[in-house]
Design an enzyme around this catalytic site. Structure first.
Site, short mmCIF file in Angstrom:
data_model
loop_
_atom_site.label_atom_id
_atom_site.label_comp_id
_atom_site.label_asym_id
_atom_site.label_seq_id
_atom_site.Cartn_x
_atom_site.Cartn_y
_atom_site.Cartn_z
N MET A 241 13.47 -48.28 29.91
CA MET A 241 14.79 -48.81 29.60
C MET A 241 15.32 -49.62 30.79
O MET A 241 16.52 -49.92 30.86
CB MET A 241 15.76 -47.68 29.26
CG MET A 241 15.33 -46.93 27.99
SD MET A 241 16.68 -46.17 27.10
CE MET A 241 17.30 -45.05 28.32
N GLY A 242 14.44 -49.98 31.71
CA GLY A 242 14.86 -50.84 32.82
C GLY A 242 15.54 -50.07 33.94
O GLY A 242 15.44 -48.85 34.02
N HIS B 243 9.03 -45.59 37.63
CA HIS B 243 8.53 -46.56 36.64
C HIS B 243 7.33 -47.33 37.22
O HIS B 243 6.34 -47.56 36.53
CB HIS B 243 9.61 -47.58 36.29
CG HIS B 243 10.83 -47.01 35.63
ND1 HIS B 243 12.06 -47.00 36.23
CD2 HIS B 243 11.00 -46.46 34.39
CE1 HIS B 243 12.96 -46.48 35.39
NE2 HIS B 243 12.35 -46.13 34.28
N GLY C 4 5.88 -40.93 31.77
CA GLY C 4 6.06 -40.05 32.92
C GLY C 4 6.34 -38.62 32.49
O GLY C 4 7.04 -38.38 31.49
N SER D 211 16.91 -43.60 36.49
CA SER D 211 17.86 -44.72 36.48
C SER D 211 19.28 -44.18 36.55
O SER D 211 20.19 -44.81 37.07
CB SER D 211 17.69 -45.56 35.21
OG SER D 211 16.35 -45.98 35.10
N GLN E 243 9.59 -35.55 26.00
CA GLN E 243 9.40 -36.84 25.33
C GLN E 243 7.90 -37.14 25.17
O GLN E 243 7.46 -37.53 24.08
CB GLN E 243 10.07 -37.93 26.16
CG GLN E 243 9.69 -39.35 25.75
CD GLN E 243 10.53 -40.37 26.48
OE1 GLN E 243 11.66 -40.64 26.10
NE2 GLN E 243 9.99 -40.96 27.53
N LYS F 256 8.26 -36.75 33.99
CA LYS F 256 9.68 -36.49 34.24
C LYS F 256 10.33 -36.15 32.90
O LYS F 256 11.14 -35.24 32.80
CB LYS F 256 10.28 -37.78 34.82
CG LYS F 256 11.47 -37.67 35.71
CD LYS F 256 12.72 -37.12 35.10
CE LYS F 256 13.92 -37.92 35.43
NZ LYS F 256 14.44 -38.60 34.28
N LEU G 116 14.56 -50.34 37.01
CA LEU G 116 13.28 -49.77 37.43
C LEU G 116 13.33 -49.23 38.85
O LEU G 116 13.95 -49.81 39.74
CB LEU G 116 12.18 -50.84 37.32
CG LEU G 116 11.98 -51.42 35.91
CD1 LEU G 116 10.81 -52.40 35.92
CD2 LEU G 116 11.76 -50.34 34.86
N HIS G 117 12.66 -48.10 39.04
CA HIS G 117 12.53 -47.46 40.36
C HIS G 117 11.06 -47.12 40.56
O HIS G 117 10.21 -47.42 39.69
CB HIS G 117 13.43 -46.23 40.43
CG HIS G 117 13.28 -45.30 39.27
ND1 HIS G 117 12.10 -44.62 39.00
CD2 HIS G 117 14.13 -44.96 38.26
CE1 HIS G 117 12.25 -43.89 37.91
NE2 HIS G 117 13.46 -44.07 37.43
#
Ligand code: AMP
Length: 280
Positions: free
Chosen positions: A30-31, A37, A147, A186, A153, A149, A33-34
């Site tokens: 979803m952008g 990602h 991920g 994010s 999901q 994380k 980014l870190h």
């Protein structure tokens, strides 16, 4: 590196790349980014010839009172980061490109989604499985990297791919943390430096629980949950759930088995909803 916003153009690109025998890996995001990602891009590059990073803040996975409007959007910076990391395509469609005004078809996984985040975010996973299905149909990846994380999901996506015979290999990547142990997210942007420091108590509690389980040979799920909640909760941190789950399926277990379980938590830290987990 190319930025594509049109689903038709993305489809055409993938069709011709596949006709040339190229393998495609998708990294859905979803952008904002870190490094978490970006580590998925590294993994994707090991697996395929072409890496597509999708950047799409998916409206259908947010509840009516959630942070869809304030979710950070920074496409230019994200595209730069993707280019530097060696991605080939950033696919950044608009919501109108993805959902027809009268879209009425959803994909929903109906077992795993009932637990953990599914309880406090009722339609969240339906939005996730729907958008991931749409992205798979547009990008036609051979594999997709997710991920751990968001462990629940990825379990749900694996279940969806199995149940619907979708030809995409799902690859898991480990959680990336900051220097103090806070899982990168994010949503960490919603917190100031002090809050981010305070929120490291979440990971610390999971690490302490893991130690307790190992030294005391504890397999009692209620005891593990209570231990985690006690170590996280304070004036700033409200635990939404702490569960011991199967490491692969993310379904709650009644006894912890060494090497096969995970502790998953969701926490309101001030105004920010954070999730984290640890394999035990
Ligand atoms: P998001 O942009 O939050 O939807 O996340 C996109 C993908 O990045 C998902 O597969 C996440 O699990 C993954 N991701 C997010 N944060 C991290 C992290 N700290 N470490 C590893 N993967 C992550």
């Amino acid at each position: 590196m190319k930025i594509i916003s049109s689903p038709q153009e993305m489809k055409a690109f993938s069709t011709s790349a596949k006709a040339e025998g190229k393998k495609i890996a998708l990294v859905p995001t979803m952008g904002a980014l870190h490094d978490g990602h970006l580590s998925l891009i590294d993994k994707a590059k090991e697996l395929a010839d072409i890496v597509v990073v999708s950047v799409f803040v998916n409206p259908t996975q947010f509840g009516p009172n959630e942070d869809f409007d304030k979710y950070p959007r920074q496409l230019e910076e994200d595209a730069q980061a993707c280019q530097q990391r060696g991605a080939d395509i950033v696919f950044a469609p608009s919501a109108n490109d993805i959902y027809a005004p009268d879209a009425s078809t959803f994909v929903s996984e109906e077992q795993i989604s009932q637990y953990l985040c599914g309880q406090s975010r009722p339609k969240h996973f339906r939005g996730v499985t729907t958008v991931v299905s749409i992205l798979f149909n547009i990008v036609k990846p051979d594999c997709a990297v997710f991920g751990e994380k968001d462990a629940q999901q990825v379990s749900i996506i694996e279940r969806m791919v199995r149940d619907l015979f979708i030809d995409v290999e799902i690859v898991r990547a480990p959680i990336i943390r900051d220097e103090n142990g806070l899982a990168l997210s994010s949503r960490n942007k919603y917190m100031d430096r002090l809050e981010r420091l305070g929120a490291t108590r979440i990971h610390n509690a999971l690490v302490e629980a893991k130690k307790m389980i190992e030294t005391e040979n504890c397999d009692n799920v209620d005891r593990i949950k209570a231990y985690v909640i006690n170590n996280i909760a304070n004036a700033k941190a409200r635990v939404i759930y702490a569960e011991v789950v199967d490491a692969k399926t993310s379904l709650p277990v009644s006894r912890h088995e060494t090497g096969k379980s995970r502790i998953s938590v969701a926490v309101w830290y001030g105004q920010t909803r954070l999730i984290d987990n640890i394999q035990i």
